[in-house]
Write a protein that holds these residues in place. Structure first.
Motif, PDB file in Angstrom:
ATOM      1  N   ARG A 275     -59.858 -27.672  45.694  1.00 48.65           N
ATOM      2  CA  ARG A 275     -60.126 -26.504  44.856  1.00 48.65           C
ATOM      3  C   ARG A 275     -60.495 -26.886  43.419  1.00 48.65           C
ATOM      4  O   ARG A 275     -61.095 -26.095  42.696  1.00 48.65           O
ATOM      5  CB  ARG A 275     -58.930 -25.557  44.899  1.00 48.65           C
TER       6      ARG A 275
ATOM      7  N   GLU B  49     -60.293 -25.327  39.741  1.00 42.42           N
ATOM      8  CA  GLU B  49     -58.891 -24.888  39.712  1.00 42.42           C
ATOM      9  C   GLU B  49     -58.021 -26.119  39.496  1.00 42.42           C
ATOM     10  O   GLU B  49     -57.366 -26.632  40.399  1.00 42.42           O
ATOM     11  CB  GLU B  49     -58.539 -24.178  41.015  1.00 42.42           C
TER      12      GLU B  49
ATOM     13  N   LEU C  36     -49.327 -23.701  38.917  1.00 41.78           N
ATOM     14  CA  LEU C  36     -49.388 -24.979  39.635  1.00 41.78           C
ATOM     15  C   LEU C  36     -48.191 -25.832  39.247  1.00 41.78           C
ATOM     16  O   LEU C  36     -47.924 -26.042  38.058  1.00 41.78           O
ATOM     17  CB  LEU C  36     -50.691 -25.698  39.273  1.00 41.78           C
TER      18      LEU C  36
ATOM     19  N   THR D   8     -55.148 -30.936  40.543  1.00 44.08           N
ATOM     20  CA  THR D   8     -55.796 -29.776  41.147  1.00 44.08           C
ATOM     21  C   THR D   8     -54.832 -29.055  42.085  1.00 44.08           C
ATOM     22  O   THR D   8     -53.786 -29.581  42.457  1.00 44.08           O
ATOM     23  CB  THR D   8     -57.048 -30.179  41.952  1.00 44.08           C
ATOM     24  N   ARG D   9     -55.258 -27.850  42.488  1.00 42.41           N
ATOM     25  CA  ARG D   9     -54.459 -27.078  43.453  1.00 42.41           C
ATOM     26  C   ARG D   9     -54.359 -27.804  44.788  1.00 42.41           C
ATOM     27  O   ARG D   9     -53.415 -27.608  45.547  1.00 42.41           O
ATOM     28  CB  ARG D   9     -55.106 -25.702  43.658  1.00 42.41           C
TER      29      ARG D   9
ATOM     30  N   PRO E 214     -56.141 -19.231  47.527  1.00 44.60           N
ATOM     31  CA  PRO E 214     -55.743 -20.463  48.209  1.00 44.60           C
ATOM     32  C   PRO E 214     -54.787 -20.187  49.363  1.00 44.60           C
ATOM     33  O   PRO E 214     -54.028 -19.206  49.346  1.00 44.60           O
ATOM     34  CB  PRO E 214     -55.044 -21.257  47.102  1.00 44.60           C
TER      35      PRO E 214
ATOM     36  N   PRO F  63     -50.800 -30.450  45.944  1.00 44.16           N
ATOM     37  CA  PRO F  63     -51.684 -30.730  44.809  1.00 44.16           C
ATOM     38  C   PRO F  63     -52.331 -32.112  44.924  1.00 44.16           C
ATOM     39  O   PRO F  63     -51.805 -33.016  45.580  1.00 44.16           O
ATOM     40  CB  PRO F  63     -50.750 -30.668  43.596  1.00 44.16           C
TER      41      PRO F  63
END
Length: 283
Positions: free
Chosen positions: A23, A29, A61, A93-94, A104, A110
């Motif tokens: 993502r 993201e 996150l 990142t995600r 998501p 992550p």
């Protein structure tokens, strides 16, 4: 061969693989940090890790490691690369999803990546000559306090600067300078040292915060307020701060000479104070 860190593994940077469904790639993201390394040690590490936590929390996150574990990994990464002077880039990142959707999937792991970049900033040519800045409209989104990897507007501003023979762009919104494309903007006037207060409109600079504190400890007046391009052009001095430049004098803005066109004494002194602080507190 340069060594990178990827989700718990140290491996050659060229062998690092991240899914096209990550993502960070699909939606930007993701958040990031850049930490300077001097004499093989991390500079102002606690501030950078605290900002990483804030940025990650702002987009919901969670860090996959504690900040202490991240710092330990950065130290090992610097050692494995023999990095004495340069930067450590971190991107969180995600994670990689099963497909492309704005929402998501739950439970994504992550993606945490770090790599190093050797860079001279203690005695670079710009330290002796100062840099030129151009101004450009600020095209970014509203949450600039989040250190997002969505840097298209900044990349465009940097390109405008390069085409004008400048090294940095100062972005302007509603007639006021917000910040540099990759730096915090400062002036020196009869009023004191002028810089914007941190808010959602600008990124809270770690180097800028440290230099502001050092200035105040030295008895200098620091005023937190917006300033116009006209004020900047008429200032006694201008300078920028960032992890990759430390404290750097600005000698031209939009082609117009600032002060007498040479390095500013206040900026020069603050740079010296910051380098001393950096070496004393490095980890």
């Amino acid at each position: 061969m340069s060594i990178a860190y990827h989700n718990g593994q140290f491996l050659p940077l060229a062998e690092t693989r991240i899914s096209v469904l990550d993502r960070g790639f699909l939606f930007a993201e993701a958040v990031y940090e850049v930490t300077a390394v001097i004499d093989g040690r991390l500079i102002d590490s606690a501030s950078h890790l605290a900002r990483l936590e804030r940025s990650a929390a702002a987009i919901g996150l969670s860090l996959p490691l504690s900040t202490g574990q991240i710092e330990a990994a950065q130290k090992e990464l610097a050692a494995r690369n023999g990095l004495q002077e340069g930067l450590i880039y971190l991107q969180l990142t995600r994670g990689a999803d099963s497909g492309r959707d704005f929402l998501p999937s739950p439970g994504l792991e992550p993606t945490l990546v770090m790599f190093t970049q050797a860079k001279r900033f203690l005695d670079s040519p710009a330290v002796q000559s100062g840099i030129a800045v151009v101004t450009t409209p600020d095209l970014r989104w509203a949450r600039r306090d989040i250190k997002s990897v969505g840097l298209l507007a900044q990349a465009m501003a940097k390109q405008i600067a390069a085409e004008a023979g400048a090294q940095e762009a100062w972005m302007v919104e509603d007639g006021f300078v917000t910040e540099g494309a990759s730096s915090t903007a400062f002036l020196v006037t009869n009023e004191g040292i002028i810089t914007r207060a941190y808010s959602q409109a600008v990124l809270a600079g770690c180097t800028g915060s440290a230099i502001t504190a050092l200035a105040e400890e030295s008895g200098l007046t620091v005023v937190h307020r917006p300033f116009t391009v006209a004020e900047a052009v008429g200032a006694r001095e201008a300078f920028i701060t960032s992890a990759s430049t430390l404290c750097q004098s600005v000698v031209r803005i939009d082609g117009r000479i600032i002060g007498n066109g040479s390095l500013g004494p206040i900026a020069t002194r603050l740079r010296e104070l910051y380098i001393d602080f950096a070496r004393r507190t490095a980890v």
